[in-house]
Design a protein around this motif. Structure first.
Motif, PDB file in Angstrom:
ATOM      1  N   ASN A 117     -31.256 -75.626 -44.998  1.00 33.30           N
ATOM      2  CA  ASN A 117     -32.476 -75.753 -45.411  1.00 33.30           C
ATOM      3  C   ASN A 117     -32.942 -74.576 -46.374  1.00 33.30           C
ATOM      4  O   ASN A 117     -32.431 -73.378 -45.148  1.00 33.30           O
ATOM      5  N   GLY A 118     -34.048 -74.078 -46.906  1.00 33.92           N
ATOM      6  CA  GLY A 118     -34.131 -73.590 -47.947  1.00 33.92           C
ATOM      7  C   GLY A 118     -34.163 -73.408 -49.308  1.00 33.92           C
ATOM      8  O   GLY A 118     -34.030 -73.943 -49.397  1.00 33.92           O
ATOM      9  N   PHE A 119     -34.048 -71.741 -49.539  1.00 35.71           N
ATOM     10  CA  PHE A 119     -33.830 -72.037 -50.592  1.00 35.71           C
ATOM     11  C   PHE A 119     -32.902 -73.215 -51.726  1.00 35.71           C
ATOM     12  O   PHE A 119     -32.199 -72.110 -51.936  1.00 35.71           O
ATOM     13  N   TRP A 120     -33.169 -73.696 -52.656  1.00 38.82           N
ATOM     14  CA  TRP A 120     -31.733 -74.526 -53.047  1.00 38.82           C
ATOM     15  C   TRP A 120     -31.304 -73.052 -54.150  1.00 38.82           C
ATOM     16  O   TRP A 120     -32.217 -72.454 -55.228  1.00 38.82           O
ATOM     17  N   HIS A 121     -29.914 -73.185 -54.338  1.00 38.20           N
ATOM     18  CA  HIS A 121     -29.190 -72.051 -55.194  1.00 38.20           C
ATOM     19  C   HIS A 121     -27.867 -73.075 -55.026  1.00 38.20           C
ATOM     20  O   HIS A 121     -27.714 -73.189 -54.932  1.00 38.20           O
ATOM     21  N   ASP A 122     -27.761 -72.533 -57.082  1.00 39.76           N
ATOM     22  CA  ASP A 122     -26.088 -73.474 -57.166  1.00 39.76           C
ATOM     23  C   ASP A 122     -25.508 -72.153 -57.741  1.00 39.76           C
ATOM     24  O   ASP A 122     -24.323 -72.180 -58.129  1.00 39.76           O
ATOM     25  N   GLY A 123     -25.575 -70.750 -57.509  1.00 42.41           N
ATOM     26  CA  GLY A 123     -25.076 -69.497 -57.701  1.00 42.41           C
ATOM     27  C   GLY A 123     -25.594 -68.892 -58.806  1.00 42.41           C
ATOM     28  O   GLY A 123     -24.795 -67.459 -58.716  1.00 42.41           O
ATOM     29  N   ASN A 124     -25.833 -69.685 -59.566  1.00 34.14           N
ATOM     30  CA  ASN A 124     -26.212 -68.546 -60.649  1.00 34.14           C
ATOM     31  C   ASN A 124     -28.090 -68.929 -60.480  1.00 34.14           C
ATOM     32  O   ASN A 124     -28.311 -68.060 -61.045  1.00 34.14           O
ATOM     33  N   SER A 125     -28.869 -69.635 -60.013  1.00 33.20           N
ATOM     34  CA  SER A 125     -30.509 -69.932 -60.420  1.00 33.20           C
ATOM     35  C   SER A 125     -31.052 -70.691 -59.394  1.00 33.20           C
ATOM     36  O   SER A 125     -29.851 -70.530 -58.428  1.00 33.20           O
ATOM     37  N   TYR A 126     -31.952 -69.896 -58.848  1.00 32.65           N
ATOM     38  CA  TYR A 126     -32.824 -71.077 -57.401  1.00 32.65           C
ATOM     39  C   TYR A 126     -33.796 -71.722 -57.751  1.00 32.65           C
ATOM     40  O   TYR A 126     -34.173 -71.664 -58.860  1.00 32.65           O
ATOM     41  N   GLY A 127     -34.087 -72.136 -56.898  1.00 33.94           N
ATOM     42  CA  GLY A 127     -35.196 -73.390 -56.646  1.00 33.94           C
ATOM     43  C   GLY A 127     -36.315 -73.412 -55.430  1.00 33.94           C
ATOM     44  O   GLY A 127     -35.914 -72.350 -54.675  1.00 33.94           O
TER      45      GLY A 127
END
Length: 326
Positions: A81-91
């Motif tokens: 749970n938390g801010f979405w992240h893919d290694g480059n950007s946040y959601g």
């Protein structure tokens, strides 16, 4: 009321209901506190929600809030749970366990901070994202030199040693390398050929005249009368044994004679010692007896010396005779 029933049926159709709990009042309550309306007063067991805990939480939730199924309190491994992240950007922030951890994480607090590492990686206090690779032969590790599990076929603290090909499976004990042996091998780690086998794979029969083979291609011990790397060359060992039989027999007789002579010598010494001890003890008894006689004669002489010297001289003569007699 009809529309509420339709919603529930739709939810069950979409696998939000579970046979374990659905229409089984109080079956999935966290505690036994369940009221007359089949409402679980202390929440649901992990994986369920609703007043009666009939419904399953979202797929990645271990548990979710009883009346808010979209809010997960704890996620399965690999999600957070938390801010979405893919290694480059946040959601945006989410709390329904749809965010995936870093691929090197088995479980995580958030994308770049792992709780546990996936197989093949480890972390340190300064490197928390499990990007450090384990040694090549490790399945899992806690450092670059300490594996917690080895890949099949390896063992040792850093999985650097290879299990013997004599093991009946590709795996062996992680610490010692011990295993169950195939039919041609023996030993705790199955690294040695059985005595009747030899060769790089212990699959060759030892030659007929060979007692014990080594691991490669020769015999360690031959039967009497044979010699050579493969024990296939006759020798004159039998003749030599016959010609040397007499000296060996004489040698054995000589050894026996020495042993018997030593035994009698020891008995003679013991006999002499006992004889000397007996003579000494007898002499001591005689001396003690003489001393007693001397003391008694001295007392008698002292009494007689007060009247005249003649009894004294007689006493001296008597003493001398008494001593000689004894």
């Amino acid at each position: 009321m009809t529309w509420l029933l339709l919603i529930l049926l739709t939810m069950c159709y979409n696998s939000l209901c579970d046979d374990q709990c659905f229409h089984k009042p109080c079956a999935c309550c966290r505690t036994s506190n369940c009221n007359m309306n089949s409402t679980c007063e202390n929440g649901c067991i992990d994986g369920y929600w609703g007043d009666s805990c009939f419904y399953t939480c979202p797929v990645n939730c271990i548990n979710c809030e009883q009346n808010s199924p979209s809010v997960c309190d704890k996620c399965h491994d690999g999600y957070y749970n938390g801010f979405w992240h893919d290694g480059n950007s946040y959601g945006p922030w989410t709390d329904n366990c749809i965010n995936k951890c870093n691929p090197q994480c088995k479980s995580c607090y958030y994308y770049q901070h792992c709780k546990e590492c996936a197989d093949g990686y480890y972390k340190t206090k300064s490197v928390e994202n499990c990007t450090l690779p384990c040694p090549q032969r490790c399945i899992s590790c806690i450092s670059e030199s300490d594996c917690t599990e080895c890949k099949p076929g390896y063992f040792g603290i850093n999985c650097s040693q290879i299990c013997s090909k004599g093991c009946d499976t590709v795996e062996c004990d992680k610490k010692t390398g011990s295993c169950n042996c195939t039919s041609n091998y023996m030993g705790e780690t199955c690294r040695y050929c059985k005595h009747e086998k030899f060769g790089t794979n212990c699959d060759l029969e030892c030659p007929e005249n060979c007692l014990v083979c080594n691991q490669s291609d020769s015999c360690l011990y031959c039967k009497p009368g044979y010699e050579g790397a493969m024990c296939n060359q006759p020798n004159d060992q039998t003749t030599k044994r016959q010609s040397t039989h007499a000296p060996e027999y004489n040698k054995d007789n000589k050894t026996l004679s020495i042993a018997i002579g030593s035994m009698f010598g020891i008995l003679a010494v013991v006999t002499i010692v006992f004889a000397l001890l007996f003579w000494w003890r007898r002499r001591q008894r005689r001396l003690k007896k003489q001393q007693k006689i001397i003391k008694r004669m001295e007392r008698n002489t002292f009494k007689a010396s007060s009247s005249s010297n003649a009894p004294f001289e007689m006493s001296q003569g008597y003493l001398s005779n008494t001593l000689n007699e004894n």
